[in-house]
Design an enzyme around this catalytic site. Sequence first.
Site, PDB file in Angstrom:
ATOM      1  N   ARG A  61      83.521 -75.275   3.449  1.00  0.00           N
ATOM      2  CA  ARG A  61      84.951 -75.366   2.698  1.00  0.00           C
ATOM      3  C   ARG A  61      84.573 -76.394   2.511  1.00  0.00           C
ATOM      4  O   ARG A  61      83.905 -76.803   1.334  1.00  0.00           O
ATOM      5  CB  ARG A  61      85.834 -75.184   3.622  1.00  0.00           C
ATOM      6  CG  ARG A  61      87.605 -75.290   3.099  1.00  0.00           C
ATOM      7  CD  ARG A  61      87.858 -76.842   2.272  1.00  0.00           C
ATOM      8  NE  ARG A  61      87.906 -77.942   3.198  1.00  0.00           N
ATOM      9  CZ  ARG A  61      88.080 -79.143   3.202  1.00  0.00           C
ATOM     10  NH1 ARG A  61      88.388 -79.421   1.485  1.00  0.00           N
ATOM     11  NH2 ARG A  61      88.518 -79.852   4.120  1.00  0.00           N
ATOM     12  N   GLU A 120      95.765 -86.245   3.980  1.00  0.00           N
ATOM     13  CA  GLU A 120      94.664 -87.246   3.064  1.00  0.00           C
ATOM     14  C   GLU A 120      94.928 -88.517   2.798  1.00  0.00           C
ATOM     15  O   GLU A 120      95.829 -89.480   2.258  1.00  0.00           O
ATOM     16  CB  GLU A 120      94.758 -85.921   1.758  1.00  0.00           C
ATOM     17  CG  GLU A 120      93.289 -85.814   1.009  1.00  0.00           C
ATOM     18  CD  GLU A 120      93.977 -85.562  -0.883  1.00  0.00           C
ATOM     19  OE1 GLU A 120      92.968 -85.657  -1.492  1.00  0.00           O
ATOM     20  OE2 GLU A 120      95.156 -85.004  -0.833  1.00  0.00           O
TER      21      GLU A 120
END
Length: 505
Positions: free
Chosen positions: A14, A144
């Site tokens: 990923r 994030e």
Amino acid sequence: MKKRRVEIMDTTLRDGEQSSGVSFSASEKLTLAKLLLDELKVDRIEIASARVSEGEFESVRQITSWAKEQGYLHKVEVLTFVDNGQSLIWMEKAGAHVQNLLTKGSLNHLTHQLKKTPEAHFKDIESIIQQAAKKGITTNVYLEDWSNGMRNSPDYVFQFIDFLSRQPIKRILLPDTLGVLTHNETARFLSEIIAKYPDCHFDFHGHNDYDLSVANVMEALRAGCHGLHLTVNGMGERAGNAPLASVVAVINDFLPEIKVNVAEKKLYKVSKLVSAFTGFGIPPNKPIVGDNVFTQTAGIHADGDNKNNLYFNDLLPERFGRKRQYALGKTSGKANIQKNLQELGLTLNNDEIKRVTERIIELGDKKEKVTKEDLPFIISDVLDSEKFQQKVFVRSFVLTHSKGLKPSTTVAIEIEGETMEENAQGDGQFDAFMNALRKVYKAKKRHLPNLIDYAVRIPPGSHSDALCETIITWESNGRDFATRGLDSDQTVSAIKATEKMLNII
């Protein structure tokens, strides 16, 4: 001392795929997923982002189908988004059971990208977590830009983790998204968080923009983090992610209180396969998996290895399914040659080793790479020169080849102390050389044998372009004999074979 188990989550399929120009096919992803879980024994793999493409969907479907048969579904994870449940529908169709939900870990990202308040963002996240639970999907949550969040908006980060600590999730994933952390900050931020939330599971996800990812991983582990996100060959966006092989070696050698499941011996094999699939080259000096990292080049190092392994460290190549090598080049010493001879099962006396070493140094000065497979041919060439007393020397030559003009050669030949020069043209450079040589021998009233066969080859098994071998068969007075020349240049190797012939006759 009881070791603390740390989970290794590999995100090559990923996050590693975000390396510029890299894209795995569905079959490649399935092959690598099997290797990572079955052979390398990582604990979890992150294999895709939801809703990216039909190809991504198919790759996830194939992996989850295999993982279900193996009992590995809980080890296969997909990156999802706060998108009113659309990612969850995609996951459900693909057969995935674990989502890594991407959320905003810094107030800066939240304010300028989503333009939402923390409360609104948390409410959306809570809705996704509840929907996932109803579908039987386990949730991990990415914060994030968490590292910048801790630097610039720590109150928001703690407010966020307070909220997550009350949610039915399994792990909180803390990424240094922009690779900005120092090892001191990593230690301080994670120590504070883990101390405050002792019942939560925290993963650290490091990037390598300042080449600090492995140092940051070490500090994250010392601070008590429970999982690490790594990639094969350090693949990933920009400067990449924390590299799997280096981190595993560091844990095993410097953090005795930590235990990971990864099979060291498989690291090199998986590294090479990932490189082959992606075209993402491995730098030769990359720790653990680079071509040069277990190669001694300096002769003094090879000598030290013979004398109680003076230049060995704990990174023994056998740990990673590799072997120590001794390079052949201009810094090679006698010990380097002897190490390679041992591997080939060959023995030479000291004088022969000296002359072989001189020949290898000569090639090294030309910036030629000599391999172990070239060594028998160098030895043969050097020892072959002992068969005659040299009285004829090709002292100098100039070879020219221009478009529209016939090749020509000017040559200086010394015969028993007398030097003669001649020039001639020919159909090729070697033909021109032979025509010039014939002029010299005609002037000396000497006869040259006939050339009846000419063969050029790279030494069999060689993996370099250092050597070219030319074997020429001659006929003289009804008798055939062959001479061989060895050089990095094809024409020069033929001239060396010819010089041997001149001495034999």
